[in-house]
Structures are given as C-alpha cells and as structure tokens.
Design a protein around this motif. Structure first.
Motif, PDB file in Angstrom:
ATOM      1  N   THR A  34       0.822  -1.223   0.000  1.00 40.50           N
ATOM      2  CA  THR A  34       0.000   0.000   0.000  1.00 40.50           C
ATOM      3  C   THR A  34       0.846   1.259   0.000  1.00 40.50           C
ATOM      4  OG1 THR A  34      -0.122  -0.124   2.402  1.00 40.50           O
ATOM      5  CG2 THR A  34      -1.936  -1.111   1.173  1.00 40.50           C
ATOM      6  N   GLY A  35       2.165   1.118  -0.018  1.00 43.34           N
ATOM      7  CA  GLY A  35       3.023   2.295  -0.092  1.00 43.34           C
ATOM      8  C   GLY A  35       3.141   3.036   1.216  1.00 43.34           C
ATOM      9  N   MET A  36       2.895   2.367   2.329  1.00 37.68           N
ATOM     10  CA  MET A  36       2.951   3.055   3.615  1.00 37.68           C
ATOM     11  C   MET A  36       4.384   3.212   4.108  1.00 37.68           C
ATOM     12  SD  MET A  36      -0.109   1.281   5.686  1.00 37.68           S
ATOM     13  CE  MET A  36      -1.582   0.744   4.848  1.00 37.68           C
ATOM     14  N   LEU A  93      -0.160  11.224  14.808  1.00 39.89           N
ATOM     15  CA  LEU A  93       0.595  11.920  13.762  1.00 39.89           C
ATOM     16  C   LEU A  93       1.862  11.158  13.409  1.00 39.89           C
ATOM     17  CD1 LEU A  93       0.582  14.543  12.065  1.00 39.89           C
ATOM     18  CD2 LEU A  93       1.970  15.587  13.864  1.00 39.89           C
ATOM     19  N   ARG A  94       2.451  10.519  14.405  1.00 43.57           N
ATOM     20  CA  ARG A  94       3.724   9.822  14.183  1.00 43.57           C
ATOM     21  C   ARG A  94       3.529   8.439  13.567  1.00 43.57           C
ATOM     22  NH1 ARG A  94       8.539   8.929  18.661  1.00 43.57           N
ATOM     23  NH2 ARG A  94      10.022   7.894  17.280  1.00 43.57           N
ATOM     24  N   TYR A  95       2.478   7.720  13.977  1.00 48.75           N
ATOM     25  CA  TYR A  95       2.324   6.329  13.571  1.00 48.75           C
ATOM     26  C   TYR A  95       1.134   6.087  12.642  1.00 48.75           C
ATOM     27  CZ  TYR A  95       5.718   5.484  17.268  1.00 48.75           C
ATOM     28  OH  TYR A  95       6.832   5.503  18.035  1.00 48.75           O
ATOM     29  N   SER A  96       0.490   7.152  12.159  1.00 49.65           N
ATOM     30  CA  SER A  96      -0.661   6.975  11.283  1.00 49.65           C
ATOM     31  C   SER A  96      -0.701   8.107  10.260  1.00 49.65           C
ATOM     32  CB  SER A  96      -1.955   6.967  12.107  1.00 49.65           C
ATOM     33  OG  SER A  96      -3.092   7.013  11.280  1.00 49.65           O
ATOM     34  N   ASN A  97      -1.495   7.918   9.212  1.00 43.86           N
ATOM     35  CA  ASN A  97      -1.700   8.977   8.233  1.00 43.86           C
ATOM     36  C   ASN A  97      -3.040   9.675   8.423  1.00 43.86           C
ATOM     37  OD1 ASN A  97      -3.326   6.876   7.455  1.00 43.86           O
ATOM     38  ND2 ASN A  97      -2.902   7.056   5.265  1.00 43.86           N
ATOM     39  N   LEU A  98      -3.698   9.398   9.547  1.00 42.82           N
ATOM     40  CA  LEU A  98      -5.037   9.919   9.789  1.00 42.82           C
ATOM     41  C   LEU A  98      -5.069  11.441   9.855  1.00 42.82           C
ATOM     42  CD1 LEU A  98      -8.009   9.274  10.389  1.00 42.82           C
ATOM     43  CD2 LEU A  98      -7.411   9.151  12.817  1.00 42.82           C
ATOM     44  N   LEU A  99      -3.970  12.050  10.337  1.00 39.12           N
ATOM     45  CA  LEU A  99      -3.932  13.504  10.470  1.00 39.12           C
ATOM     46  C   LEU A  99      -3.184  14.183   9.326  1.00 39.12           C
ATOM     47  CD1 LEU A  99      -3.314  13.886  14.330  1.00 39.12           C
ATOM     48  CD2 LEU A  99      -5.456  14.134  13.072  1.00 39.12           C
ATOM     49  N   ASP A 100      -2.869  13.421   8.288  1.00 42.43           N
ATOM     50  CA  ASP A 100      -2.221  14.031   7.124  1.00 42.43           C
ATOM     51  C   ASP A 100      -3.159  15.056   6.485  1.00 42.43           C
ATOM     52  OD1 ASP A 100      -0.204  12.335   7.691  1.00 42.43           O
ATOM     53  OD2 ASP A 100      -0.361  11.133   5.858  1.00 42.43           O
ATOM     54  N   VAL A 103      -5.592  12.444   2.596  1.00 39.07           N
ATOM     55  CA  VAL A 103      -5.481  10.994   2.622  1.00 39.07           C
ATOM     56  C   VAL A 103      -6.088  10.449   1.343  1.00 39.07           C
ATOM     57  CG1 VAL A 103      -6.079   8.883   3.828  1.00 39.07           C
ATOM     58  CG2 VAL A 103      -5.596  10.963   5.135  1.00 39.07           C
ATOM     59  N   ASP A 104      -5.219   9.917   0.429  1.00 39.07           N
ATOM     60  CA  ASP A 104      -5.707   9.375  -0.831  1.00 39.07           C
ATOM     61  C   ASP A 104      -5.974   7.875  -0.733  1.00 39.07           C
ATOM     62  OD1 ASP A 104      -5.616  11.811  -2.153  1.00 39.07           O
ATOM     63  OD2 ASP A 104      -3.495  11.580  -2.626  1.00 39.07           O
ATOM     64  N   GLY A 105      -5.183   7.179   0.095  1.00 37.73           N
ATOM     65  CA  GLY A 105      -5.326   5.724   0.190  1.00 37.73           C
ATOM     66  C   GLY A 105      -5.942   5.308   1.505  1.00 37.73           C
ATOM     67  N   PRO A 106      -5.681   4.054   1.897  1.00 39.15           N
ATOM     68  CA  PRO A 106      -6.245   3.556   3.156  1.00 39.15           C
ATOM     69  C   PRO A 106      -5.661   4.286   4.362  1.00 39.15           C
ATOM     70  CG  PRO A 106      -5.384   1.765   1.783  1.00 39.15           C
ATOM     71  CD  PRO A 106      -4.903   3.038   1.184  1.00 39.15           C
ATOM     72  N   VAL A 107      -6.445   4.387   5.408  1.00 36.90           N
ATOM     73  CA  VAL A 107      -5.941   4.928   6.673  1.00 36.90           C
ATOM     74  C   VAL A 107      -5.305   3.786   7.447  1.00 36.90           C
ATOM     75  CG1 VAL A 107      -6.598   5.953   8.868  1.00 36.90           C
ATOM     76  CG2 VAL A 107      -7.670   6.754   6.761  1.00 36.90           C
ATOM     77  N   TYR A 108      -4.095   4.008   7.954  1.00 37.50           N
ATOM     78  CA  TYR A 108      -3.418   2.953   8.695  1.00 37.50           C
ATOM     79  C   TYR A 108      -2.983   3.475  10.060  1.00 37.50           C
ATOM     80  CZ  TYR A 108       1.031   5.286   7.736  1.00 37.50           C
ATOM     81  OH  TYR A 108       2.040   6.203   7.688  1.00 37.50           O
ATOM     82  N   LEU A 109      -2.711   2.530  10.956  1.00 34.15           N
ATOM     83  CA  LEU A 109      -2.166   2.852  12.279  1.00 34.15           C
ATOM     84  C   LEU A 109      -1.181   1.770  12.642  1.00 34.15           C
ATOM     85  CD1 LEU A 109      -2.045   4.356  15.007  1.00 34.15           C
ATOM     86  CD2 LEU A 109      -3.953   2.898  15.759  1.00 34.15           C
ATOM     87  N   GLU A 110       0.081   2.131  12.743  1.00 32.92           N
ATOM     88  CA  GLU A 110       1.082   1.159  13.170  1.00 32.92           C
ATOM     89  C   GLU A 110       0.944   0.907  14.663  1.00 32.92           C
ATOM     90  OE1 GLU A 110       5.084   1.268  11.726  1.00 32.92           O
ATOM     91  OE2 GLU A 110       4.600   2.985  10.458  1.00 32.92           O
TER      92      GLU A 110
END
Length: 420
Positions: A34-36, A93-100, A103-110
């Motif tokens: 997914t390019g994360m 903000l550090r481990y997810s793209n939710l606050l980017d 967001v074009d792709g899936p939302v993830y959380l490491e």
C-alpha cells in the motif's frame, strides 16, 4: 450502519502457523503493498500544529494537481472536545496517516504501544472520532451557514447545525438525536464471520483477513441508579422570642427518595435530660404559636394518606425507648426516643419532613445554652443567624443491644449563645 476506511495495523494478529515470523512478514507485505513504508523505514517524530488543517477534497473543489486549497481546520481544543489529548494526537501523527493534510489511500495505524497514561479505550475513542469525521473534513460541508434554526446549534467539529441537547445528553451523530454519553460510547462490532479485537480495534477472521468494525453494537442505556430512601435527623435551634430567654428547638426526621415507601416511621428521638426534675430550669414548654408538629413534603404540603389512617386520627403510643451505647472514646450515653410509629404517606412523595417541636431550652448561669441529642440517624444541626455557636461535636457510638435495624447511634453535643 456505515462502512469506514480500512485500518491496517502495524503488527497483525498472530496466526496459528508460524506465529511470530508469519505475522511480521504478513504485516510488512501489506504496508509495502500500500506504499505506507519502505523495507527499512522507521517513523520519525512529527511536530503537532495548532490548528491542524485538512485539504478540501479535489473532486469537490474542482481543482487538479498539487495546488489544493486548505479548507478545514480544527484547533487542539476542538480535538480535546472530541476526546483527543495532545499526546494522543502526537502518537497518531507519528504512527498513522489519519492527520495528514490529505489521505488518498487507506488509513493505517502502526501498532507501537500507547502514549504514557493513555488507555486503549480512550485512544480508540479518539481515533474513531477522527476517522468518522475525516470524510466530512475533506469536503466543503464546512462552508454551511453558521446560522441555525431554533432548537439547533452550530457544531464546530461537524461543521453543521445539530439539534440542541440539554442536561446530561449529547448529540449522537449516528441518529441525529440526543443520547447519553454511555449510549454514544463505541465498542466495535464485526460481521458474523469476524471476531472483534479490542486491543487493536479491528475485526479478524480465521483466515487472517482484517476488517474495520462496520457496525455499532446494540446500545443499551445503563440502568437508572437505584435511589434508596435515606433518613437524617436535623436539630434546628431557633431565635428567642421577644423578651424571652427560652429558645425553641425543632427536631426533624428528613427522609429523601421516599417515593418507593408506603409509610415512614416516626422515631421521636429527643434531647437528653428532658424530665420533670429539670422542667423550668433546663427546659420548658412552648406557647402554642411556637409549637411545630407536621408531616410535610419539601413544599410544606401535608403528605399523610388519611385514607389509610383509622378514623382519620394518628394515635401515638406513650412509650419511651432507651438506646444505651458506648462511644469510641469510652463515653457511655443513653439515647431516648418514643415508640416507633409507622405513618402512611401519599404515593409518589419524594422527600418527607417529619417535624416535632413543643419545648425550648433555658440558659445556664453563664447565659449559655447546650443540648445533648442521640439519634439512630446521622445528625445535622441548623442554627438561626442570631445564634453564636460555641462548640459542636457529633460522634458515632455502638449500641450495647441492637434495636430494630440500628447497631449504632449518633451522639451530638452542642453549646451556643446569643450576642446580647
């Protein structure tokens, strides 16, 4: 029911075969696909801005390319109102793209643990709140007019008018209605073939498939708290009548949450030392205009159910009850009270005040007044504003012999005077 964007967790749930190695490899493959992240990528700390802004959706705005207007911004205070603290936001903000910004792709959380002093439940609630708002933030719904119809308020987080909720109710974005905070709390709910994992807030199946919780669980409001009847004794010290030294005393047995009761019991706990040997020296009878005897509600209305009183008259037994007890400091006392008399009350009465006052106190040789009072209930003392309190003490004492439901009593000693 509404479908949310897929959350891909950094550490996938362990599967039966090759638990550690397969789980880690599976997780990395998903992220790479997914390019994360790249194979050697590590999250870098990001600085939290205030406010945090989101890009207006390109399709909605009609713009193309990278030059896209920044339209939706939320302050840290607004995030806090959503249940998101600063440490939570920094972690997301550090481990997810939710606050980017976009967001074009899936939302993830490491999965990288939790911030200090943050529970999984509170973190999930914050993450879910932002996730649910994200499609709305990436649109032009925030341009809606802030002028709302009567009975509605403009919601700065939802960017729209919502109905006004009063008291302990809050706006429920799922049903556009008011609900309790308990009912609004999200627990996660999955399709039948999936199992909910509260630690990662995902749904998973036996074949390793992942799914974002799609539905809310059935919401059941908490049971109404059981309000048990509670009785307290109140000794009221009134002002002296004009040109008199006697001070009227009223004793009240106040019962709250009485709506489940058919009757209240009049215990007639009384001041100690009220006997013929001390009449007109320590105490005296009051004139009729100062005597108080009533059973009323908080509005002063009579609450006796005379339809259940024989001949419409309450007859009291002339019997004195004693309550010998020993206090923690070793002091021995002997409380006094009348025969406990049940009195029928009207249905639905919430607060009952059983007041009795036909006697008053005289001062001692120094002009001071005092009383000793023992009750089976915790005791409050109320003084007229003209009264000067010299001392007051209440302590719990253990009965030598259990009387009814009482194993303890409360002994109060008070000394007071007037500024002549």
């Amino acid at each position: 029911m509404k479908t949310r964007t897929l959350i891909i967790i950094g550490i996938t749930l362990a599967i039966v075969i090759s638990i550690t190695y397969v789980s880690l490899t599976y997780n990395q493959e998903i992220k790479l696909a997914t390019g994360m992240m790249t194979s050697d990528e590590k999250p870098q700390p990001s600085k939290l801005s205030d406010p945090i802004c989101f890009v207006v959706d390109k399709a909605t705005s009609g713009e193309t390319g990278s030059a896209v207007a920044m339209g939706a911004c939320l302050t840290l205070k607004q995030f806090e109102e959503m249940g998101c603290t600063k440490p939570m936001l920094e972690h997301i903000l550090r481990y997810s793209n939710l606050l980017d910004e976009e967001v074009d792709g899936p939302v993830y959380l490491e999965w990288a643990g939790l911030p200090k002093d943050v529970t999984q439940e509170n973190f999930d609630k914050c993450f879910d709140s932002i996730l649910e708002k994200r499609p709305m933030l990436n649109s032009k719904l925030q341009d809606e007019s802030k002028t709302c119809p009567n009975g509605q308020d403009y919601n700065q987080v939802l960017f729209k008018c919502v109905i006004s909720c009063e008291d302990d109710f809050v706006y429920n974005g799922y049903t556009d209605s008011c609900t309790t905070v308990f009912e609004l709390k999200y627990h996660g709910y999955c399709d039948e073939v999936f199992t909910y994992n509260p630690s990662s807030h995902t749904c998973y199946s036996d074949d390793g498939s992942l799914q974002t919780p799609l539905k809310d669980p059935p919401r059941t409001a908490p049971p109404e708290p059981e309000l048990n009847p509670e009785t307290r004794s109140i000794v009221t010290v009134q002002d002296r009548p004009a040109n008199r030294t006697i001070v009227p005393i009223t004793i009240t047995e106040k019962t709250t949450n009485a709506q489940t009761l058919d009757t209240v019991v009049q215990w007639n706990f009384s001041l100690l030392g009220i006997e013929m040997a001390t009449l007109n020296d320590y105490w005296g009878n009051l004139a009729d205009q100062y005597i108080t005897t009533e059973l009323v509600d908080q509005e002063g209305n009579d609450v006796v159910d005379y339809s259940r009183v024989p001949d419409g008259q309450i007859l009291y037994k002339l019997s004195l009850q004693y309550y010998p007890a020993i206090c923690d400091d070793g002091q021995k006392i002997k409380g006094e009270g009348g025969y406990p008399e049940p009195i029928p009350i009207k249905n639905g009465t919430t607060d009952v005040f059983l007041k009795s006052g036909s006697m008053g106190l005289y001062p001692d040789s120094e002009g001071k007044y005092f009383f000793d009072f023992v009750s089976g209930f915790e005791t409050d003392v109320e003084y007229h504003p003209n009264v000067i309190v010299i001392s007051e003490e209440t302590k719990k004492c253990q009965l030598e012999i259990k009387r009814g439901d009482f194993t303890d009593v409360y002994y109060t000693h008070a000394v007071f005077g007037f500024d002549d």
